[in-house]
Motif scaffolding. Sequence first.
Motif, short mmCIF file in Angstrom:
data_model
loop_
_atom_site.label_atom_id
_atom_site.label_comp_id
_atom_site.label_asym_id
_atom_site.label_seq_id
_atom_site.Cartn_x
_atom_site.Cartn_y
_atom_site.Cartn_z
N ILE A 151 0.82 -1.21 0.00
CA ILE A 151 0.00 0.00 0.00
C ILE A 151 0.86 1.27 0.00
CG2 ILE A 151 -0.19 0.18 2.52
CD1 ILE A 151 -3.09 1.04 2.12
N ALA A 152 2.09 1.15 0.50
CA ALA A 152 2.96 2.32 0.57
C ALA A 152 3.81 2.49 -0.68
CB ALA A 152 3.87 2.22 1.80
N ASN A 153 3.75 1.54 -1.60
CA ASN A 153 4.61 1.60 -2.78
C ASN A 153 4.42 2.87 -3.63
OD1 ASN A 153 5.83 -0.77 -2.09
ND2 ASN A 153 4.69 -2.04 -3.51
N PRO A 154 3.17 3.31 -3.88
CA PRO A 154 3.02 4.54 -4.67
C PRO A 154 3.72 5.74 -4.05
CG PRO A 154 0.93 3.37 -4.54
CD PRO A 154 1.86 2.68 -3.59
N LEU A 155 3.57 5.89 -2.73
CA LEU A 155 4.22 7.02 -2.06
C LEU A 155 5.74 6.90 -2.13
CD1 LEU A 155 4.12 9.55 -0.29
CD2 LEU A 155 3.96 8.05 1.72
N LYS A 156 6.25 5.68 -1.89
CA LYS A 156 7.70 5.49 -1.93
C LYS A 156 8.25 5.74 -3.33
CE LYS A 156 7.63 1.39 0.12
NZ LYS A 156 8.12 0.13 0.73
N GLU A 157 7.52 5.24 -4.35
CA GLU A 157 7.97 5.45 -5.73
C GLU A 157 7.98 6.93 -6.08
OE1 GLU A 157 9.17 3.48 -8.06
OE2 GLU A 157 9.15 1.75 -6.73
N THR A 158 6.95 7.65 -5.61
CA THR A 158 6.87 9.09 -5.90
C THR A 158 8.03 9.83 -5.26
OG1 THR A 158 4.45 8.98 -6.02
CG2 THR A 158 5.43 11.15 -5.66
N VAL A 159 8.28 9.54 -3.99
CA VAL A 159 9.38 10.20 -3.28
C VAL A 159 10.72 9.85 -3.92
CG1 VAL A 159 10.61 10.35 -1.09
CG2 VAL A 159 8.11 10.35 -1.12
N ASN A 160 10.92 8.57 -4.20
CA ASN A 160 12.20 8.14 -4.78
C ASN A 160 12.42 8.76 -6.16
OD1 ASN A 160 12.81 6.55 -2.57
ND2 ASN A 160 11.93 4.70 -3.44
N ALA A 161 11.34 8.80 -6.97
CA ALA A 161 11.46 9.38 -8.30
C ALA A 161 11.77 10.87 -8.21
CB ALA A 161 10.18 9.15 -9.09
N GLY A 162 11.09 11.56 -7.28
CA GLY A 162 11.35 12.98 -7.11
C GLY A 162 12.78 13.26 -6.69
N LEU A 163 13.27 12.47 -5.74
CA LEU A 163 14.65 12.64 -5.29
C LEU A 163 15.64 12.33 -6.41
CD1 LEU A 163 14.41 11.01 -1.74
CD2 LEU A 163 14.63 13.45 -2.26
N LYS A 164 15.31 11.33 -7.21
CA LYS A 164 16.20 10.95 -8.31
C LYS A 164 16.27 12.06 -9.36
CE LYS A 164 17.15 7.10 -11.45
NZ LYS A 164 16.70 5.76 -11.89
N ILE A 165 15.11 12.64 -9.68
CA ILE A 165 15.09 13.73 -10.66
C ILE A 165 15.86 14.93 -10.14
CG2 ILE A 165 13.58 15.43 -11.77
CD1 ILE A 165 11.52 13.20 -12.08
N MET A 166 15.66 15.26 -8.85
CA MET A 166 16.39 16.39 -8.27
C MET A 166 17.90 16.13 -8.32
SD MET A 166 13.95 17.23 -4.98
CE MET A 166 15.12 18.40 -4.29
N ASP A 167 18.28 14.89 -8.07
CA ASP A 167 19.70 14.54 -8.13
C ASP A 167 20.23 14.68 -9.55
OD1 ASP A 167 22.17 13.28 -6.99
OD2 ASP A 167 21.65 11.71 -8.42
N GLU A 168 19.43 14.24 -10.54
CA GLU A 168 19.87 14.33 -11.93
C GLU A 168 19.99 15.78 -12.37
OE1 GLU A 168 17.54 12.02 -14.56
OE2 GLU A 168 18.23 10.10 -13.77
N VAL A 169 19.00 16.59 -12.00
CA VAL A 169 19.05 18.01 -12.38
C VAL A 169 20.26 18.68 -11.74
CG1 VAL A 169 17.87 20.23 -12.17
CG2 VAL A 169 16.58 18.19 -12.80
N GLY A 170 20.55 18.30 -10.49
CA GLY A 170 21.74 18.83 -9.83
C GLY A 170 23.01 18.47 -10.57
N LYS A 171 23.08 17.23 -11.04
CA LYS A 171 24.25 16.80 -11.80
C LYS A 171 24.36 17.57 -13.11
CE LYS A 171 24.36 12.06 -9.99
NZ LYS A 171 24.15 10.62 -10.33
N LEU A 172 23.21 17.80 -13.75
CA LEU A 172 23.21 18.54 -15.02
C LEU A 172 23.71 19.96 -14.82
CD1 LEU A 172 19.85 17.22 -16.45
CD2 LEU A 172 22.07 16.94 -17.53
N LYS A 173 23.26 20.59 -13.75
CA LYS A 173 23.71 21.96 -13.47
C LYS A 173 25.21 21.98 -13.19
CE LYS A 173 19.37 23.82 -11.63
NZ LYS A 173 18.69 24.39 -10.44
N ALA A 174 25.68 20.97 -12.48
CA ALA A 174 27.10 20.92 -12.13
C ALA A 174 27.98 20.72 -13.36
CB ALA A 174 27.35 19.80 -11.13
N MET A 175 27.41 20.13 -14.41
CA MET A 175 28.20 19.83 -15.60
C MET A 175 28.18 20.94 -16.64
SD MET A 175 27.77 15.79 -16.41
CE MET A 175 26.01 15.87 -16.64
N THR A 176 27.45 22.01 -16.38
CA THR A 176 27.31 23.05 -17.41
C THR A 176 28.64 23.67 -17.79
OG1 THR A 176 26.80 24.63 -15.66
CG2 THR A 176 24.95 23.64 -16.83
#
Length: 512
Positions: A151-176
């Motif tokens: 029952i908690a999988n949707p929430l965990k997936e949402t949080v994990n995906a959000g954190l992953k995207i934030m991490d990726e965007v951070g990496k992209l900014k760092a590589m500019t």
Amino acid sequence: MNLAKSLFICLILAFTSLASYFLLIGSGMFPSPDLALIGLVMVFILALSQSRKIFYFILLPLIIIHAFYTPTGLNFGAPSYQYIASLFATDLLETKEFLLQIPFTSYLIAFSIPVLLVAQYKLTQRAGINFYRNKTFLALSALLVAFHLPIANPLKETVNAGLKIMDEVGKLKAMTNSPSRWGVTELEAKYDDYVLIIGESARKDYHHAFGYPVENTPFMSQAKGTLIDGLRSAGTNTVASLRLMLTLPNKETWEPNYDLSLMDLLNSAGLETHWLSNQGYLGEFDTPVSSLASKAQQVTFMKKGGSFNSTNHSDFELLPKFAHILQAPSSKKRFIVLHIYGSHPLACDRLEDYATIFKEGQIDPKHHYLNCYISSIKKTDEFLARVYEQLKAHQASSQRSFSMVYFSDHGMCHQENGKEIVLNQNCFSQAHHDVPLFKLSSDDSEQKRYQAFKSGLNFVEGMATWVGIKHPLLDEKVDLFSNQPDPSDYGLADRIKEKYRKEADPAVDIGP
């Protein structure tokens, strides 16, 4: 609550958390357990410690058995058939040699587990603490248990995906401000202008050129070029797919390498690069796709404010901007990306300037949305025809040869909303990754059709082969437009089998 009782509770929780951590790492299955898992084991221990009989006759024996395996688990991993089989086939000398391989600290951890367990039990009894009567403990325990249920999988997936995207965007900014890993590449381009058209949400099996019974691709069906029946996208939505298809990804982990992007590769080869998009744009680094697009030398987004911008631009509005690029004098080889809105949900909104194939009353009302969907594909087909006409006209006036490629970023899944059948991203279809791939060039003299599997994870290498770029990191054998299948799908079939709908999800023939 007095100070002494508070101190007892702190000690009990400390002993229990440490025992829980040692139990998890000692199993060999959880070398780096997270706090939620440690908390769940703590709840298990504290709950079973509330009864004297349960503690001594159930919990403690289980923990002692677990502690016996802990030295092995810490050093050799989880129990397996091989370990158990070797246990029965080992003599005394071999056992001694095996035990001597294990560091003393591992035995110390194993010994401490039952000691910590008994210590927390004695402290609980001495302080008269009844956790089962504490509402806060019960509430937190229930939340921890629920966290590990489906029952908690949707929430965990949402949080994990959000954190992953934030991490990726951070990496992209760092590589500019850092150079790409491509360095200098070798270019042997056959054509002067290369055009890559990225479609949106268009499933292969809804194209007449790939077998759909309704004629909605008159250009693709007849044009002299190469149709590839077998490309499988790298994801089930735009970001998930293009972050892998527009970079040279790690094919084992399915993670993008943003410092090995297609745009950087083209720039390193000396091409003049352009990106024209009818997709939404929030900012240069707000999505991985916009970040990858920003690496082009000239970037134009029709929409500002994301894909849900209320301004619904037609893909046809890209054509004058495309013509402007073609007409600009250039002595370089050029690579132009046209990222269209295609068949993006809601498909009927894509047709404000285009007629549906069937009129109301000609088809079953439940096929209303699918009528819009196949009509949006016909609109994309006409868009391709107009791009081709512009390239041919420009070739006649400038003698610049050209080659153009069209593919879609991903497919979609059928669902019924009560009134009609729709296609969206709310489920995962067996056909979700099946997308069209079409190439035609100024010197093509016939149409070729190949049925061959092509992995989206090889897309950058396929683009390099198409353009004529060579680099040590690229596999020159990858050819998106040959009749030879790619040797591996890198686990895609297993992913589909594990997570996607089991039943087939074929295209629906809506013809009257």
